[in-house]
Design a protein around this motif. Structure first.
Motif, mmCIF file in Angstrom:
data_model
loop_
_atom_site.group_PDB
_atom_site.id
_atom_site.type_symbol
_atom_site.label_atom_id
_atom_site.label_comp_id
_atom_site.label_asym_id
_atom_site.label_seq_id
_atom_site.Cartn_x
_atom_site.Cartn_y
_atom_site.Cartn_z
ATOM 1 N N TYR A 166 0.840 -1.195 0.000
ATOM 2 C CA TYR A 166 0.000 0.000 0.000
ATOM 3 C C TYR A 166 0.878 1.249 0.000
ATOM 4 O O TYR A 166 1.899 1.315 0.703
ATOM 5 C CB TYR A 166 -0.902 0.033 1.233
ATOM 6 N N ARG A 167 0.447 2.238 -0.783
ATOM 7 C CA ARG A 167 1.159 3.512 -0.834
ATOM 8 C C ARG A 167 0.132 4.637 -0.911
ATOM 9 O O ARG A 167 -1.010 4.421 -1.279
ATOM 10 C CB ARG A 167 2.093 3.569 -2.048
ATOM 11 N N GLY A 168 0.555 5.842 -0.568
ATOM 12 C CA GLY A 168 -0.335 6.985 -0.694
ATOM 13 C C GLY A 168 -0.192 7.962 0.464
ATOM 14 O O GLY A 168 0.478 7.680 1.468
ATOM 15 N N VAL A 169 -0.819 9.107 0.304
ATOM 16 C CA VAL A 169 -0.767 10.151 1.331
ATOM 17 C C VAL A 169 -1.264 9.614 2.668
ATOM 18 O O VAL A 169 -0.622 9.779 3.710
ATOM 19 C CB VAL A 169 -1.602 11.373 0.900
ATOM 20 N N ARG A 183 -6.918 16.150 -10.304
ATOM 21 C CA ARG A 183 -5.614 16.785 -10.523
ATOM 22 C C ARG A 183 -4.508 15.737 -10.602
ATOM 23 O O ARG A 183 -3.600 15.831 -11.438
ATOM 24 C CB ARG A 183 -5.316 17.792 -9.405
ATOM 25 N N TYR A 184 -4.588 14.723 -9.740
ATOM 26 C CA TYR A 184 -3.566 13.676 -9.754
ATOM 27 C C TYR A 184 -3.628 12.878 -11.052
ATOM 28 O O TYR A 184 -2.595 12.627 -11.692
ATOM 29 C CB TYR A 184 -3.757 12.749 -8.556
ATOM 30 N N GLN A 185 -4.818 12.478 -11.468
ATOM 31 C CA GLN A 185 -4.958 11.674 -12.681
ATOM 32 C C GLN A 185 -4.568 12.476 -13.926
ATOM 33 O O GLN A 185 -3.994 11.924 -14.870
ATOM 34 C CB GLN A 185 -6.388 11.155 -12.803
ATOM 35 N N ALA A 186 -4.869 13.770 -13.945
ATOM 36 C CA ALA A 186 -4.476 14.600 -15.080
ATOM 37 C C ALA A 186 -2.958 14.740 -15.152
ATOM 38 O O ALA A 186 -2.388 14.860 -16.246
ATOM 39 C CB ALA A 186 -5.135 15.972 -14.975
ATOM 40 N N GLY A 246 3.086 21.013 8.701
ATOM 41 C CA GLY A 246 3.601 20.736 7.368
ATOM 42 C C GLY A 246 3.691 19.275 6.995
ATOM 43 O O GLY A 246 4.022 18.939 5.850
ATOM 44 N N THR A 247 3.385 18.369 7.934
ATOM 45 C CA THR A 247 3.520 16.935 7.660
ATOM 46 C C THR A 247 2.583 16.486 6.555
ATOM 47 O O THR A 247 3.015 15.837 5.587
ATOM 48 C CB THR A 247 3.262 16.116 8.938
ATOM 49 N N TYR A 248 1.296 16.795 6.706
ATOM 50 C CA TYR A 248 0.326 16.355 5.691
ATOM 51 C C TYR A 248 0.645 16.984 4.336
ATOM 52 O O TYR A 248 0.612 16.295 3.309
ATOM 53 C CB TYR A 248 -1.094 16.710 6.121
ATOM 54 N N ARG A 249 0.964 18.256 4.307
ATOM 55 C CA ARG A 249 1.284 18.925 3.042
ATOM 56 C C ARG A 249 2.512 18.306 2.382
ATOM 57 O O ARG A 249 2.561 18.149 1.156
ATOM 58 C CB ARG A 249 1.508 20.417 3.308
ATOM 59 N N LYS A 250 3.488 17.910 3.189
ATOM 60 C CA LYS A 250 4.690 17.278 2.646
ATOM 61 C C LYS A 250 4.336 15.987 1.929
ATOM 62 O O LYS A 250 4.807 15.730 0.809
ATOM 63 C CB LYS A 250 5.684 17.005 3.773
ATOM 64 N N ASP A 279 2.232 16.839 -1.294
ATOM 65 C CA ASP A 279 3.068 17.431 -2.346
ATOM 66 C C ASP A 279 3.957 16.394 -3.009
ATOM 67 O O ASP A 279 4.211 16.451 -4.220
ATOM 68 C CB ASP A 279 3.934 18.552 -1.769
ATOM 69 N N ALA A 280 4.441 15.426 -2.223
ATOM 70 C CA ALA A 280 5.300 14.380 -2.792
ATOM 71 C C ALA A 280 4.546 13.578 -3.844
ATOM 72 O O ALA A 280 5.107 13.178 -4.869
ATOM 73 C CB ALA A 280 5.814 13.475 -1.684
#
Length: 276
Positions: free
Chosen positions: A74-77, A215-218, A264-268, A271-272
């Motif tokens: 599993y991967r993801g925000v 936005r991610y899929q585009a 800034g953790t969630y935004r980091k 953004d990755a």
């Protein structure tokens, strides 16, 4: 004299009531139980003892939760966030596969401690589970082939005979489409990981999903365009689903989310994924 005696007796009764301990199971302010249901240990205590945080996630919703079919990883925000939450509880995450249709039921039945992976807050869901403090705002907006971006910008343009709209089953995307489309052709595609290939192949024209996903899929499919993702058709929030009645665990997760979304953790993590 009788009235004075009655008032004196009432004052004594109120004083006794104010100092007496609340009865077990008495609802807290707002009608919510002040602790987990009778006989149930709060996840705030159970997870550290167990050493495992059980996370219900669909694994079909990048950038929030994606399961690699080849490796099973599993991967993801929200997978990154789940790892951090587990670590804060002296535990490790264990991912429990679910679907959008089963997510609330699996959590309510105790198959997991938390639901994560781009879960949208809805009132029907909130009747069955708690939601944490939100991680981000979102809303439904179209994803189309870039060559068709002028044809499907509004709901009126989309909801026409001949327009082929595709959705994944059991979640807010299908609910939104069924509520707003009366003339377009609606197709339910079971595999959310390949649904965008249907638009690329010309077998569907539009998918309306959360702006973050469009936005991610585009970005990973240059032939697809996210339309007005800054001004979606709806307003919604992403959050984590929690067992109803476990106020102690909810308070902890709320505080953890608050810190992660302000330091800034969630935004980091987000953004990755949005720039990789």
């Amino acid at each position: 004299m009788k009235r004075a005696a009655a008032l004196s007796a009432l004052a004594c009764l109120l004083a006794v009531s104010a100092t007496a301990p609340a009865a077990s199971g008495t609802p807290a302010r707002g009608g919510e139980s002040a602790a987990p249901a009778a006989g149930r240990t709060s996840a705030l205590d159970a997870v550290p003892r167990r050493g495992v945080l059980r996370v219900c996630t669909t694994g079909d919703y990048p950038p929030f939760s994606y399961r690699d079919s080849k490796t099973g990883r599993y991967r993801g925000v929200d997978i990154d966030m789940a790892r951090d939450l587990a670590k804060s509880l002296d535990a490790r995450p264990r991912y429990v596969p679910t679907t959008w249709a089963r997510l609330v039921g699996d959590l309510s039945a105790g198959r997991c401690d938390i639901g994560m992976g781009g879960v949208s807050v809805t009132l029907p869901r909130a009747r069955a589970v708690y939601f944490s403090a939100p991680t981000r705002t979102d809303g439904k907006t179209p994803l189309v082939r870039c060559k068709d971006k002028d044809k499907y910008a509004t709901l009126r343009q989309i909801d026409r005979p001949g327009t082929r709209v595709i959705v994944n089953p059991g979640g807010t995307n299908e609910e939104f489409a069924r509520s707003h489309l009366k003339h377009a052709t609606l197709t339910v595609h079971r595999d959310n990981t390949t649904i965008f290939d249907e638009i690329l192949a010309g077998r569907a024209d539009v998918m309306m999903t959360d702006a973050s996903e469009t936005r991610y899929q585009a970005r990973i499919h240059p032939a697809l365009c996210s339309l007005h993702s800054d001004k979606p058709f709806t307003f919604s929030e992403k959050a984590y689903a929690l067992p109803r009645g476990d106020n102690e665990f909810k308070a902890y997760v709320d505080q953890w989310v608050h810190l992660a979304t302000h330091d800034g953790t969630y935004r980091k993590y987000e953004d990755a994924w949005m720039t990789r």
